[in-house]
Enzyme design. Structure first.
Site, mmCIF file in Angstrom:
data_model
loop_
_atom_site.group_PDB
_atom_site.id
_atom_site.type_symbol
_atom_site.label_atom_id
_atom_site.label_comp_id
_atom_site.label_asym_id
_atom_site.label_seq_id
_atom_site.Cartn_x
_atom_site.Cartn_y
_atom_site.Cartn_z
ATOM 1 N NE ARG A 48 -1.545 -2.355 2.741
ATOM 2 C CZ ARG A 48 -1.595 -3.609 2.274
ATOM 3 N NH1 ARG A 48 -2.628 -3.985 1.586
ATOM 4 N NH2 ARG A 48 -0.633 -4.482 2.530
ATOM 5 C CB THR A 49 3.332 2.611 2.379
ATOM 6 O OG1 THR A 49 2.573 2.045 3.449
ATOM 7 C CG2 THR A 49 3.800 3.992 2.766
ATOM 8 C CE LYS A 78 27.358 -2.114 -5.100
ATOM 9 N NZ LYS A 78 27.415 -0.944 -5.973
ATOM 10 N NE ARG A 99 6.985 0.602 5.119
ATOM 11 C CZ ARG A 99 5.780 0.054 4.959
ATOM 12 N NH1 ARG A 99 5.671 -1.209 4.578
ATOM 13 N NH2 ARG A 99 4.696 0.770 5.162
ATOM 14 C CG HIS A 127 3.172 3.705 8.653
ATOM 15 N ND1 HIS A 127 3.360 4.591 7.610
ATOM 16 C CD2 HIS A 127 2.768 2.532 8.069
ATOM 17 C CE1 HIS A 127 3.082 3.985 6.470
ATOM 18 N NE2 HIS A 127 2.738 2.741 6.720
HETATM 19 N N1 CP Z 1 -0.431 -0.302 5.883
HETATM 20 C C1 CP Z 1 0.794 -0.450 5.314
HETATM 21 O O1 CP Z 1 1.781 0.222 5.675
HETATM 22 O O2 CP Z 1 0.824 -1.364 4.304
HETATM 23 P P1 CP Z 1 2.134 -1.769 3.468
HETATM 24 O O3 CP Z 1 3.087 -2.423 4.441
HETATM 25 O O4 CP Z 1 1.652 -2.701 2.403
HETATM 26 O O5 CP Z 1 2.721 -0.509 2.909
#
Ligand code: CP
Length: 301
Positions: A48-49, A78, A99, A127
């Protein structure tokens, strides 16, 4: 520079502004980010993100450069430090959506970046953009945020979405939070201290049936397998809170069932067609909120 690192940085005025812009994206097209480049740098998996940020950028006329599995496919493999990677990538893009598997990584990146950094999840840390889209979902579906009661369920020790959402809810009035988890997976003390400081009422319980019929929002989460030391530990908690149609029938008529996704076994597929199940709508709302955030971060004002 407009970094987005943690939920505490937002105030209600900012949140309302983002939500208003997000509402507008449902009906109008906007190509105002033409010529801008977003780098999406994901050291942990995502559906999603990453896709929603990339889709948001493309819908706004911008371009995307990306690496999934950056741990393996960037020069991190590396031995390059995060700081060096960010210094370099910030020469190639106008913002970085990142991320990472380590808590605090987004903040570290922001300290050396020449362009804004958006935290798309830092280990068990935060998040913040998920929290904004979760709050937007509550507002869209319940038409209010002040005065709601919410049960956050599952792995509250490792789940970063509940951490970020709790920080946001702490900015609203008359919120009641029930943290429902096994005692080994309780929410962190930093969150509880924050809630006490902001006079937000909360309870920690293990039995979901005690509150399922009371709350406006049931926020179910996954047991975070990747944060356990071994699979034996994970298996102890897997499936500890499972929502089926019988459970959904116990919820208040006008309540909603949310989940940041991905799910494993904590909401059965038979629930998906219930009008209370809004977790796929949540993903659509996420696109609108992330479009609004990109516009904010890349605007000159
Ligand atoms: N909700 C969420 O962060 O989903 P993903 O890990 O798929 O990005």
């Amino acid at each position: 520079m407009k970094h987005i690192i943690e939920s505490q940085q937002f105030d209600r005025k900012f949140i309302e502004k983002i939500f208003k812009v997000a509402d507008g994206f449902e009906s109008k097209t906007d190509q105002s980010l033409k010529g801008k480049i977003m780098a999406s740098l994901f050291y942990e998996p995502s559906t999603r993100t990453r896709f929603s940020f990339e889709s948001a950028m493309l819908r706004l006329g911008g371009s995307v450069i990306t690496t999934e599995n950056a741990k393996e496919f960037s020069s991190a493999s590396k031995g390059e430090t995060l700081e060096d990677s960010i210094r370099v990538i910030s020469n190639y893009a106008d913002l970085i959506v990142m991320r990472h598997y380590e808590q605090g990584a987004a903040e570290r990146a922001s300290l050396v970046s020449e362009v804004p950094v958006i935290n798309a999840g830092d280990g068990p840390g935060q998040h913040p953009t998920q929290a904004l889209l979760d709050l937007y979902t509550i507002k869209r579906e319940l038409k209010k945020i002040d005065g709601i009661s919410i049960a956050m369920v599952g792995d509250l020790k490792n789940g970063r979405t509940i951490r970020s959402l709790t920080y946001l809810l702490g900015k609203y009035k008359n919120i009641m939070i029930y943290f429902v988890s096994p005692k080994e997976l309780k929410v962190g003390n930093d969150i509880k201290e924050y809630l006490k400081k902001h006079n937000v009422e909360f309870f920690e319980i293990q039995d979901l049936s005690a509150v399922i019929s009371k709350v406006d929002v049931l926020y179910q989460t996954r047991i975070q397998k990747e944060r356990f030391v071994n699979s034996k530990e994970y298996e102890k908690f897997k499936g500890c809170y499972q929502i089926d149609l019988k459970q959904v029938d116990k919820m208040k008529v006008k309540s909603i069932l949310m989940h940041p996704l991905p799910r494993v076994d904590e909401i059965l597929c038979e629930v998906d067609s219930s009008p209370k199940a809004v977790y796929f709508k949540q993903t659509k709302y996420g696109l609108l909120v992330r479009m609004a955030l990109l516009k904010f971060v890349l605007s000159k004002k």
